[in-house]
Design a protein around this motif. Structure first.
Motif, PDB file in Angstrom:
ATOM      1  N   ALA A 151      -2.379 -27.420  35.751  1.00 12.48           N
ATOM      2  CA  ALA A 151      -0.975 -27.770  35.543  1.00 12.48           C
ATOM      3  C   ALA A 151      -0.747 -29.267  35.783  1.00 12.48           C
ATOM      4  N   ASP A 152      -1.392 -29.831  36.823  1.00 13.55           N
ATOM      5  CA  ASP A 152      -1.259 -31.268  37.097  1.00 13.55           C
ATOM      6  C   ASP A 152      -1.731 -32.095  35.907  1.00 13.55           C
ATOM      7  N   ASN A 193      -0.439 -21.170  28.634  1.00 12.01           N
ATOM      8  CA  ASN A 193      -1.225 -20.542  29.683  1.00 12.01           C
ATOM      9  C   ASN A 193      -1.362 -19.044  29.399  1.00 12.01           C
ATOM     10  N   GLN A 235      -2.012 -31.102  32.780  1.00  9.45           N
ATOM     11  CA  GLN A 235      -1.162 -30.905  31.598  1.00  9.45           C
ATOM     12  C   GLN A 235       0.119 -31.732  31.696  1.00  9.45           C
ATOM     13  N   ASP A 271      -6.380 -29.249  39.329  1.00  6.36           N
ATOM     14  CA  ASP A 271      -5.464 -28.217  38.859  1.00  6.36           C
ATOM     15  C   ASP A 271      -5.006 -28.446  37.419  1.00  6.36           C
ATOM     16  N   ASN A 286      -5.528 -21.808  40.600  1.00  2.61           N
ATOM     17  CA  ASN A 286      -5.213 -22.161  39.229  1.00  2.61           C
ATOM     18  C   ASN A 286      -4.629 -20.957  38.485  1.00  2.61           C
TER      19      ASN A 286
END
Lengths: 59, 245
Positions: free
Chosen positions: B153-154, A39, B156, B151, B65
């Motif tokens: 992160a979800d 990220n 990933q 999202d 995000n």
């Protein structure tokens, strides 16, 4: 004895094999994380098209 | 000895990354560039480009995000590593991904004890493609820029979980002969898909569906090419190492 020698020649001793495998796994996962998942704006922008092309979750 | 195996995997991965760069430039990148034309229609600002129009929920999700939308494209902030241009960045990323998957493939070969040779390289490549590309794509198809998505992160987390479960499932199914292992392998392979990938509620997009379909096929086809090349190169390299040992 002979058996052991052959084994060493084909793929390395078991302990050494595990060491190589774990090293490769850690470094490889680090590369994939950096290029595909990290990220970071700079990493994302650099790898943008490749991230899409490999189907890494992006944006 | 250890260094030679790691070097062989690195070199195989780097060469596969070069091949992949060429394949991508021909098959995949033109579709990304085409999609970005639609992505920016109706809103000149890059900030707008990633939030599907008229969706407050997704706009909120986009706002929350951790990866902000503004840096997603050329001309936005973020910038490229080492000041590389777009093609340079893609090639660098391909080299890193190639090296990474090469090393992971080596680790899988050594941990399972199933040798990789020039003959079995294609099969190993196919296993890598299934694990890292095809099976995750069942839930999260390769997406073009500008597509609605939940999202990051979800997705990933789901992607990583699916890769790990797919690797374990394939091992149980292919490498083990016991009946329980094969049954468990199928269950483990199916698990992430029964659970389901995170999907957006609103799926409208400015990017035409035809482009999306072409892109998904192109992405899966080029990554299949990448994995076959990687498997063959690794197999050939290991054959040479064994001969020299």
């Amino acid at each position: 004895m002979a058996n052991k020698t052959i084994k060493t020649h084909t793929i390395g001793a078991a302990g050494q094999r595990i060491t190589i495998a774990v090293t490769a796994l850690i470094v490889g996962a680090f590369f994939i994380f950096g290029a595909g998942l990290a990220n970071s704006a700079v990493l994302h922008d650099t790898a943008h098209d490749a991230r899409h092309a490999y189907g890494f979750p992006c944006h | 000895m250890m260094v030679r195996y790691l070097l062989a995997a690195l070199v195989a991965g780097l060469i596969a990354g070069v091949f992949m760069s060429v394949a991508q430039e021909i098959k995949v990148t033109p579709l990304i560039l085409h999609a970005e034309e639609f992505e920016n229609v109706g809103g000149a600002h890059v900030e707008q480009s990633l939030a599907p129009r008229g969706s407050s929920i997704l706009a909120l999700a986009d706002f929350l995000n951790p990866v902000t939308s503004a840096h997603a494209h050329e001309g936005a902030d973020g910038g490229s590593l080492f000041g590389l241009d777009r093609l340079g960045g893609t090639i660098l990323a391909n080299l890193v991904v190639g090296a990474g998957y090469g090393l992971i493939l080596l680790a899988a070969v050594l941990l399972t004890g199933i040798p990789i040779t020039a003959k079995t390289g294609v099969l190993w490549g196919a296993a890598g493609w299934l694990t890292f590309q095809f099976l995750p794509a069942l839930g999260l198809p390769p997406e073009l820029p500008g597509f609605p998505a939940v999202d990051l992160a979800d997705r990933q987390v789901w992607w990583i979980a699916t890769v790990l479960l797919s690797a374990a499932g394939l091992y149980l199914l292919v490498a083990r002969s016991e009946i329980w292992a094969k049954v468990l392998g199928v269950v483990v392979l199916a698990l992430p898909h029964v659970y389901g990938a995170p999907q957006p509620e609103i799926i409208s997009s400015d990017v035409p569906a035809l482009l999306a379909a072409e892109f998904a096929v192109a992405a899966l086809a080029t990554t299949a090419f990448f994995w076959v090349v990687l498997g063959l190169l690794m197999g050939a390299a290991m054959d040479r190492l064994e001969e020299g040992a």
